[in-house]
Design an enzyme around this catalytic site. Structure first.
Site, PDB file in Angstrom:
ATOM      1  N   SER A  38       5.811  -3.291  -3.695  1.00  0.00           N
ATOM      2  CA  SER A  38       4.601  -3.235  -2.869  1.00  0.00           C
ATOM      3  C   SER A  38       4.740  -3.950  -1.540  1.00  0.00           C
ATOM      4  O   SER A  38       4.053  -3.594  -0.572  1.00  0.00           O
ATOM      5  CB  SER A  38       3.424  -3.856  -3.628  1.00  0.00           C
ATOM      6  OG  SER A  38       3.719  -5.196  -3.964  1.00  0.00           O
ATOM      7  N   GLY A  71       4.637  -2.318  -7.512  1.00  0.00           N
ATOM      8  CA  GLY A  71       4.761  -2.697  -8.920  1.00  0.00           C
ATOM      9  C   GLY A  71       6.137  -2.531  -9.517  1.00  0.00           C
ATOM     10  O   GLY A  71       6.324  -2.859 -10.688  1.00  0.00           O
ATOM     11  N   ASN A 103       8.823  -8.354  -8.858  1.00  0.00           N
ATOM     12  CA  ASN A 103       8.335  -7.888 -10.165  1.00  0.00           C
ATOM     13  C   ASN A 103       9.378  -7.998 -11.271  1.00  0.00           C
ATOM     14  O   ASN A 103       9.195  -7.414 -12.343  1.00  0.00           O
ATOM     15  CB  ASN A 103       7.873  -6.431 -10.040  1.00  0.00           C
ATOM     16  CG  ASN A 103       6.768  -6.284  -9.023  1.00  0.00           C
ATOM     17  OD1 ASN A 103       5.803  -7.048  -9.029  1.00  0.00           O
ATOM     18  ND2 ASN A 103       6.907  -5.330  -8.123  1.00  0.00           N
ATOM     19  N   ASP A 221      -3.965 -12.284  -1.610  1.00  0.00           N
ATOM     20  CA  ASP A 221      -3.213 -13.137  -2.545  1.00  0.00           C
ATOM     21  C   ASP A 221      -2.043 -13.740  -1.767  1.00  0.00           C
ATOM     22  O   ASP A 221      -2.005 -13.632  -0.538  1.00  0.00           O
ATOM     23  CB  ASP A 221      -2.749 -12.336  -3.774  1.00  0.00           C
ATOM     24  CG  ASP A 221      -1.887 -11.130  -3.392  1.00  0.00           C
ATOM     25  OD1 ASP A 221      -1.293 -11.136  -2.296  1.00  0.00           O
ATOM     26  OD2 ASP A 221      -1.819 -10.176  -4.190  1.00  0.00           O
ATOM     27  N   HIS A 224       1.003 -10.233  -0.854  1.00  0.00           N
ATOM     28  CA  HIS A 224       0.857  -8.997  -0.079  1.00  0.00           C
ATOM     29  C   HIS A 224       0.302  -9.264   1.313  1.00  0.00           C
ATOM     30  O   HIS A 224      -0.735  -9.921   1.449  1.00  0.00           O
ATOM     31  CB  HIS A 224      -0.056  -8.030  -0.834  1.00  0.00           C
ATOM     32  CG  HIS A 224       0.475  -7.694  -2.191  1.00  0.00           C
ATOM     33  ND1 HIS A 224      -0.005  -8.276  -3.346  1.00  0.00           N
ATOM     34  CD2 HIS A 224       1.489  -6.884  -2.564  1.00  0.00           C
ATOM     35  CE1 HIS A 224       0.682  -7.815  -4.380  1.00  0.00           C
ATOM     36  NE2 HIS A 224       1.596  -6.965  -3.940  1.00  0.00           N
TER      37      HIS A 224
END
Ligand code: NAG
Length: 264
Positions: A38, A71, A103, A221, A224
């Site tokens: 992402s 993801g 991830n 967050d 990102h």
């Protein structure tokens, strides 16, 4: 028994050969393909965020195809066949920038994304699915190296890039990198492909801007970025490219030559 590592993409030689005939016509312009998560992908991590891959083309003279998907890890990008799609699509002379790590951390029960812990090609871990089934997963270097070797076999030019930093600070410095940054460097060295320490170049840019300005790039967050933040992350990649040895640096345009900061 084979004594050399069994590479998963050698299962598709006829398929790859046919695609090479279909797609490998000489003289076509080079393309840059992006594989990642992402932090690189179109749409980033959702509302108000964007991935840095969307900003790279404005600094290059050749087109960028962003195949990053939110993801994903090195493992899930492999297991979903996404590296296979990239390998099948890339033709000789194309570039492929590979950047994972956000991830790839451990999870119990298995989350379909975690890699085995360790930097060995042959390192595996026995993990447990939510339904109790146990199975082996491979290391980050295993998944990346298989993709790199298959891309090289097609004449494409892989570039391994380390994951971006999180917006987490220790004093005036960004918090230290995850183990996947070291794994990315190790894998690049082992496969003799160009490496961009993207983490270090983004950290340099963020530390020059300071924590307050950097935090404004993180609307939801600490992972990102906003579109403005993604542009800084793309510029940092270009700076790392210009400071490195990849032939892609000959495809950096005048805007790319002017990105801020120096070599780390
Ligand atoms: C258990 O989960 C694994 C991993 O998702 C899956 O491959 C397997 O088919 C599942 N087994 C059963 C019996 O549902």
């Amino acid at each position: 028994m084979v004594t050399t590592p069994l590479h998963i993409y050698t299962m598709f030689p006829k398929f790859v050969a046919l695609l090479a005939i279909a797609c490998g016509a000489p003289g076509l312009a080079q393309t840059v393909y992006l594989a990642g998560d992402s932090t690189m992908a179109r749409g980033g991590g959702g509302s108000g965020t964007e991935g840095w891959g969307q900003f790279l083309a404005q600094y290059l003279t050749i087109p960028v195809v962003n195949m990053a998907i939110a993801g994903r890890s090195a493992r899930s990008y492999t297991e979903e066949g996404r590296f296979q799609t990239l390998i099948s699509t890339a033709k000789s002379g194309d570039f492929a920038i590979i950047e994972f790590g956000h991830n790839d951390g451990t999870a119990n029960p298995d989350n379909g994304r975690q890699d085995a812990v360790g930097d060995g090609y042959d390192t595996t871990s026995l993990v447990t699915a939510a339904n109790g089934t146990k199975f082996l997963v491979h290391s980050f270097p295993f998944y990346i190296q298989n993709a790199v070797d298959a891309l090289k076999a097609k004449g494409a030019i892989p570039i391994i890039s380390s994951q971006t930093p999180d917006n987490l600070w220790t004093g005036t410095k960004l918090s230290p990198p995850s183990r996947f940054v070291a794994y990315a460097a190790t894998t690049a060295g082992r496969t003799s492909v160009s490496y961009v320490d993207h983490f270090a170049y983004v950290a340099q840019a963020y530390q020059a801007l300071g924590q307050t300005a950097t935090t404004a790039f993180y609307p939801v967050d600490h992972v990102h970025t906003s579109p403005a933040g993604a542009n800084v992350v793309a510029q940092s990649f270009v700076r790392g490219l210009l400071c490195g040895s990849s032939s892609l640096k000959s495809r950096v345009n005048s805007a790319g030559q002017s990105v801020p900061n120096g070599c780390v």
